[in-house]
Design a protein around this motif. Structure first.
Motif, mmCIF file in Angstrom:
data_model
loop_
_atom_site.group_PDB
_atom_site.id
_atom_site.type_symbol
_atom_site.label_atom_id
_atom_site.label_comp_id
_atom_site.label_asym_id
_atom_site.label_seq_id
_atom_site.Cartn_x
_atom_site.Cartn_y
_atom_site.Cartn_z
ATOM 1 N N ALA A 30 1.512 2.885 2.930
ATOM 2 C CA ALA A 30 2.694 3.739 2.875
ATOM 3 C C ALA A 30 3.717 3.205 1.874
ATOM 4 C CB ALA A 30 3.320 3.854 4.268
ATOM 5 N N THR A 31 3.919 1.896 1.887
ATOM 6 C CA THR A 31 4.856 1.290 0.938
ATOM 7 C C THR A 31 4.371 1.482 -0.488
ATOM 8 O OG1 THR A 31 5.578 -0.354 2.565
ATOM 9 C CG2 THR A 31 5.989 -0.855 0.245
ATOM 10 N N ALA A 32 3.074 1.305 -0.717
ATOM 11 C CA ALA A 32 2.513 1.483 -2.057
ATOM 12 C C ALA A 32 2.714 2.910 -2.553
ATOM 13 C CB ALA A 32 1.033 1.121 -2.058
ATOM 14 N N LEU A 33 2.533 3.874 -1.674
ATOM 15 C CA LEU A 33 2.737 5.272 -2.039
ATOM 16 C C LEU A 33 4.184 5.502 -2.479
ATOM 17 C CD1 LEU A 33 1.497 8.143 -2.136
ATOM 18 C CD2 LEU A 33 2.316 8.449 0.202
ATOM 19 N N LEU A 34 5.129 4.950 -1.720
ATOM 20 C CA LEU A 34 6.544 5.096 -2.038
ATOM 21 C C LEU A 34 6.919 4.339 -3.311
ATOM 22 C CD1 LEU A 34 8.054 4.782 1.548
ATOM 23 C CD2 LEU A 34 7.885 6.858 0.170
ATOM 24 N N VAL A 35 6.296 3.186 -3.526
ATOM 25 C CA VAL A 35 6.541 2.413 -4.750
ATOM 26 C C VAL A 35 6.189 3.251 -5.974
ATOM 27 C CG1 VAL A 35 5.647 0.500 -6.158
ATOM 28 C CG2 VAL A 35 6.333 0.089 -3.796
ATOM 29 N N GLY A 36 5.011 3.865 -5.961
ATOM 30 C CA GLY A 36 4.602 4.699 -7.085
ATOM 31 C C GLY A 36 5.560 5.846 -7.317
ATOM 32 N N ASP A 37 5.953 6.516 -6.244
ATOM 33 C CA ASP A 37 6.891 7.634 -6.354
ATOM 34 C C ASP A 37 8.223 7.180 -6.951
ATOM 35 O OD1 ASP A 37 4.975 9.220 -5.172
ATOM 36 O OD2 ASP A 37 5.895 9.200 -3.184
ATOM 37 N N LEU A 68 -0.980 2.567 -11.699
ATOM 38 C CA LEU A 68 -1.859 1.493 -11.220
ATOM 39 C C LEU A 68 -1.744 1.322 -9.709
ATOM 40 C CD1 LEU A 68 -1.349 -1.258 -13.972
ATOM 41 C CD2 LEU A 68 -3.115 0.513 -13.837
ATOM 42 N N VAL A 69 -0.522 1.390 -9.206
ATOM 43 C CA VAL A 69 -0.306 1.261 -7.763
ATOM 44 C C VAL A 69 -1.064 2.345 -7.017
ATOM 45 C CG1 VAL A 69 1.413 1.415 -5.911
ATOM 46 C CG2 VAL A 69 1.923 0.109 -7.982
ATOM 47 N N SER A 78 -3.388 -6.155 -4.958
ATOM 48 C CA SER A 78 -2.807 -4.854 -5.258
ATOM 49 C C SER A 78 -1.626 -4.602 -4.330
ATOM 50 C CB SER A 78 -3.852 -3.751 -5.071
ATOM 51 O OG SER A 78 -4.964 -3.982 -5.910
ATOM 52 N N THR A 79 -0.754 -3.716 -4.736
ATOM 53 C CA THR A 79 0.475 -3.486 -3.973
ATOM 54 C C THR A 79 0.190 -3.059 -2.546
ATOM 55 O OG1 THR A 79 1.606 -2.864 -6.027
ATOM 56 C CG2 THR A 79 2.667 -2.240 -3.959
ATOM 57 N N HIS A 80 -0.813 -2.214 -2.335
ATOM 58 C CA HIS A 80 -1.103 -1.771 -0.963
ATOM 59 C C HIS A 80 -1.694 -2.894 -0.117
ATOM 60 C CE1 HIS A 80 -5.191 -1.240 -2.628
ATOM 61 N NE2 HIS A 80 -5.615 -1.307 -1.382
ATOM 62 N N LYS A 81 -2.287 -3.900 -0.739
ATOM 63 C CA LYS A 81 -2.804 -5.058 -0.003
ATOM 64 C C LYS A 81 -1.683 -6.048 0.292
ATOM 65 C CE LYS A 81 -6.422 -5.651 1.013
ATOM 66 N NZ LYS A 81 -7.160 -5.217 2.222
ATOM 67 N N GLN A 82 -0.778 -6.230 -0.654
ATOM 68 C CA GLN A 82 0.340 -7.148 -0.464
ATOM 69 C C GLN A 82 1.334 -6.597 0.559
ATOM 70 O OE1 GLN A 82 0.563 -10.111 -1.686
ATOM 71 N NE2 GLN A 82 2.682 -10.676 -1.195
ATOM 72 N N TYR A 83 1.488 -5.278 0.571
ATOM 73 C CA TYR A 83 2.421 -4.634 1.497
ATOM 74 C C TYR A 83 1.624 -3.757 2.471
ATOM 75 C CZ TYR A 83 5.952 -6.551 -1.587
ATOM 76 O OH TYR A 83 6.733 -7.424 -2.303
#
Length: 305
Positions: free
Chosen positions: A119-126, A92-93, A111-116
């Motif tokens: 780049a952070t969202a990409l790392l969160v998913g990984d 989802l991220v 969404s995570t990329h909007k809240q952060y």
């Protein structure tokens, strides 16, 4: 005909089970996600933001129900249930990011990329993806042979033959008119693969060999996985953004094929009903021991949000 009072009692028991398992899933996830105070704090905070406090936990529920169907100790199913939810959260991220579906809302919050940030969202998913595999490998309650089966299922469901492949097919066909068969192939990968894996992983958490039950779960999960997506497309067309917790009508706006745009609303609903019946038929050789799976099939196909 079922006695209405008995049916109400069964419904009440299932609702309680649903609440209990959703809470259990949340607790297991909270225990295994790194604390936001641990370095790197921002990444760990974002991982918890993306995973906790939202969603119906359908994949975890299917794992727990299949585990119970195969007489598994619930403690042995915890890792499977949490792992599939981590994989789902990771997907989802990444799906919400501007390079994918570009959505600003998920589970009723940014969404995570909007809240952060992207780049952070990409790392969160990984990080969520790797944590899912870690949970299974480090679990002390399940045997190595069970772990291998679970890891194999999860790897396939996550990769090019599963979610990643389904997303690739989706992106390739944006703006194109595709057939129902092509749409089905896409969603068997993008949505169905993880639902299928979640259910089988729950069954594999049992210490007993149940070849007949595994076969039933296999057929059940394939039908209900596709039904989940058909219902998702119906809700996307009928419900509003506040109800869905994500942007309504997003796929139609992006000129993507859905079961509703391809078949129309009434035929899409008929297909959902047919797939629901197929899932129920897969359990026809079993009595009350399969009732949790039957209730979940109804929950998935009759959900309103």
């Amino acid at each position: 005909m079922t006695n209405p009072s008995i049916a109400a009692l069964e419904n009440s028991a299932f609702t309680q089970w649903l609440t209990d398992m959703q809470l259990r899933t949340e607790t297991v996830l909270a225990q295994h996600l790194p604390a936001a105070t641990i370095i790197p704090q921002r990444l760990h905070e974002a991982m918890r933001y993306a995973t906790l406090g939202g969603g119906k936990r359908v994949r975890a529920l299917l794992a727990y129900a299949a585990g119970e169907f195969c007489h598994a100790n619930i403690v042995k199913t915890d890792a499977a249930a949490a792992a599939v939810e981590l994989i789902h959260a990771f997907s989802l991220v990444h799906d919400d990011m501007p390079c994918m579906d570009d959505d600003d809302l998920r589970r009723g919050k940014p969404s995570t990329h909007k809240q952060y940030d992207d780049a952070t969202a990409l790392l969160v998913g990984d990080a969520l993806q790797s944590l899912a595999f870690q949970l299974i490998t480090q679990d002390t309650h399940i045997e190595d042979s069970q772990k291998i089966k679970m890891l194999h299922l999860l790897a396939i469901a996550t990769g090019s033959r599963g979610m990643a492949g389904g997303q690739a097919i989706d992106l390739e066909n944006t703006g194109l008119l595709i057939t129902q068969a092509e749409l089905e192939v896409m969603h068997l990968h993008k949505t169905g693969a993880l639902i299928h894996a979640a259910t089988l992983m729950g069954a594999y958490s049992s210490d007993q060999e149940h070849a007949d039950k595994i076969n039933a779960v296999d057929h059940f999960s394939k039908s209900i996985g596709l039904a989940f997506q058909v219902v998702d497309d119906i809700l996307d067309a009928e419900a509003d953004t506040q109800t869905l917790g994500k942007t309504a009508g997003k796929d139609a706006q992006a000129n993507k094929s859905t079961y509703v745009t391809l078949l129309g609303l009434s035929k899409a609903k008929a297909l959902a009903a047919e797939l629901h019946q197929n899932a129920i038929d897969a359990l026809s050789n079993y009595g009350q021991e399969a009732d949790l799976l039957r209730h979940l099939a109804h929950f998935i196909t009759q959900r309103s949000f």
